[in-house]
Structure formats: structure tokens, C-alpha cells
Design an enzyme around this catalytic site. Structure first.
Site, PDB file in Angstrom:
ATOM      1  CD  GLU A 167     -43.023  20.544 -13.934  1.00  0.00           C
ATOM      2  OE1 GLU A 167     -43.757  21.238 -14.672  1.00  0.00           O
ATOM      3  OE2 GLU A 167     -43.383  19.473 -13.426  1.00  0.00           O
TER       4      GLU A 167
ATOM      5  CD  GLU B  86     -44.354  14.769 -29.503  1.00  0.00           C
ATOM      6  OE1 GLU B  86     -44.681  14.946 -28.313  1.00  0.00           O
ATOM      7  OE2 GLU B  86     -43.856  13.699 -29.911  1.00  0.00           O
TER       8      GLU B  86
END
Ligand code: FAD
Length: 249
Positions: free
Chosen positions: A97, A227
Site C-alpha cells: 500500500e 510518526e
């Protein structure tokens, strides 16, 4: 296992209204913890015990959904890989992905950039040297994105998989697109505020830029937040020490 029961919520599947199947990472070994004991299962959606609730986005559409399972069934034949190896399969899916989504994004971003160049020319915005400077930076960023893609594809050709480097691409394109669409809003000036349903306004090109700006807000969240990409890069690419676990209170 010949079949199994699911009682869980799977959030965020895109386009359920077009899909017949969903994949889910399900706990198949009772008592297992964290990444162990998970399996990667394909579940048919057209059955009792599957409820799809559309999630309305800031653009007003519902491109993805929360999917709730309560007593839905799946055949053991629909297991991908070995039972208990779901985490590895999930990481492979996420690697694809992150790596492959950027391949076509690169071209749609190039198209958006061309649209914005025409818009900025028409509006006289390119007379501002700071706007021109940001255009050049955006163009350089797009070239870097292309080289990152080639690096990811080369790795996949050599190793047969997308490695943790895919996180570099995901981190890079999502931040690039947010910054680029902020430039677009600055070019539009107060026209950026026009359009109530996000499909009207002074012209289609401006409306498309506004939609891209809104859509870009979520791009540093889905397919793994920025993050989390940084954690992957620090631990699995750079080999830095793992981040400390939170202390139990
Ligand atoms: C538009 C959109 C589409 C989506 N599509 C799908 C989909 O198709 N399929 C699907 O399964 N999911 C989908 N999601 C869900 C998406 O993957 C999650 O929202 C995302 O992974 C963040 O998880 P969370 O929302 O649980 O936030 P949390 O994990 O609770 O994170 C909250 C914040 O804390 C930060 N954080 C969390 N852990 C750490 C850490 N260890 N170190 C540093 N910071 C940390 C995160 O970066 C974030 O800023 C979609 C989300 C959006 C917005």
C-alpha cells in the site's frame, strides 16, 4: 478449522459499497498476545452478521466505512498464508500500500501541478517571486518522489518484496502533497474559501485544488501515520534503538 466466527469491528475499509470481500487480521489463537496468533482472513461481505456504516469525510462523501462483524462466518479456505502468520502478511500488504499507492499518486500530483501552474498564471500569482520559489521547490520534490519510487521498485524486483524503505516514500509524498496544496490555497487567496459543497466555486480547477487540500489532511494519517513511518525508518532502516515502551501505571 473449517470455518470461523467473527465478532469485531473493522474500521476504515474503503468502498465497501463496491466490494464483495474484506480482509481482516483476526486473532485465531486464544490467549496469544500482540503480533502472535493472528491470521489474515478473507471474509465475504454479503452475509448476515456484517454491518457497514459509511464514514462521512470533510468533503461530504463516504469513500470508506466502519464494518462491524457479529457472528459472520468465513471458511478456513479463505485464510491467506499459514494460521498465525497474519502479522507478516499484514506488513506485506502495508508495504505494498505504501509503495504502490505512491506510484500512481506521482502522476496525479504532476497533473495537479500543471493545473496549478495554469491557474497561477491566469491569476497573476507567478509575478510573486515567493510563489515562484515554492513552485520550484514543489517541482524538485516531485522529482525526488520519482527517484524514491524507482528505488522502491528496484528493491521489489531484486528482493521480491517492498522493504521498510516504502515508509520513506509514504512519509515523503504525504507531506509533499500537504505542502503543495497549501501553496495552491495561497494562490487561490480568498477564493480558497468559496464553494459550500466543494464542487462549485469560480471554476473547476479551483474547486479541484480545494478538494485536494482537504483530502491531503488525511494523507499523513492513513496507510500509517507519519510518526509510525518515522518509527519504522528509525528502527528497521537506520537500526536505531527501539523506542521505550510506556511505563505501566
Ligand atoms: C481517510 C482515512 C482513510 C482510512 N482508510 C483506512 C482503510 O482503508 N483501512 C484501515 O484499516 N484503516 C484506514 N484508516 C485508519 C488509519 O489507518 C488510522 O487512522 C491510522 O493508522 C492511525 O491510527 P489511529 O487512528 O488508531 O490513531 P492512533 O494510533 O491512536 O494515533 C494517534 C496519534 O498518536 C501517534 N502515535 C501512535 N503511536 C505512536 C508511536 N508509537 N510513536 C509516535 N507516535 C505515535 C499517531 O501518529 C497519531 O498522531 C483510514 C484513516 C483515514 C483518516
Amino acid at each position: 478449522m473449517t470455518s470461523g466466527w467473527c465478532r469485531a469491528r473493522r474500521s476504515g475499509r474503503r468502498s465497501r459499497h463496491h466490494a464483495d470481500w474484506i480482509f481482516a487480521i483476526v486473532r485465531t489463537e486464544p490467549g496469544s498476545v500482540r503480533h502472535a496468533g493472528l491470521s489474515y482472513l478473507l471474509i465475504p461481505l454479503d452475509q448476515p452478521g456484517v454491518e457497514v456504516r459509511p464514514i462521512r469525510t470533510m468533503l461530504g462523501d463516504s469513500g470508506f466505512n466502519s464494518v462491524y462483524f457479529d457472528g459472520a462466518r468465513a471458511s478456513a479456505d479463505n485464510l491467506i498464508g499459514e494460521p498465525g502468520s497474519g502479522w507478516t502478511a499484514a506488513m506485506t500488504t502495508l508495504g505494498h500500500e505504501r509503495a504502490t499507492s505512491v506510484l500512481n499518486y506521482q502522476f496525479s500530483f504532476a497533473r495537479e501541478m500543471e493545473q496549478l501552474r495554469e491557474l497561477a498564471t491566469r491569476r497573476g500569482a507567478l509575478r510573486d517571486e515567493l510563489v515562484r520559489d515554492r513552485f520550484v521547490e514543489a517541482f524538485i520534490g516531485l522529482q525526488i518522489m520519482g527517484y524514491n519510487n524507482i528505488r522502491s521498485l528496484t528493491r521489489a524486483l531484486v528482493d521480491g518484496r517492498f522493504g521498510p524503505e516504502a515508509s520513506i516514500g509514504k512519509y515523503y509524498w504525504s507531506r509533499w502533497h500537504q505542502s503543495f496544496t497549501e501553496l495552491a490555497m495561497d494562490v487561490l487567496e480568498s477564493d480558497a474559501l468559496l464553494g459550500t459543497e466543494w464542487d462549485d466555486g469560480p471554476d473547476e480547477a479551483s474547486a479541484a485544488m480545494r478538494r485536494a487540500f482537504i483530502r491531503a489532511r488525511a494523507e499523513t494519517i492513513y496507510a500509517g501515520t507519519s510518526e509510525i513511518q518515522k518509527n519504522i525508518i528509525s528502527e528497521r532502516v537506520l537500526g536505531l534503538p527501539r523506542e521505550p515502551k510506556p511505563v505501566a501505571s
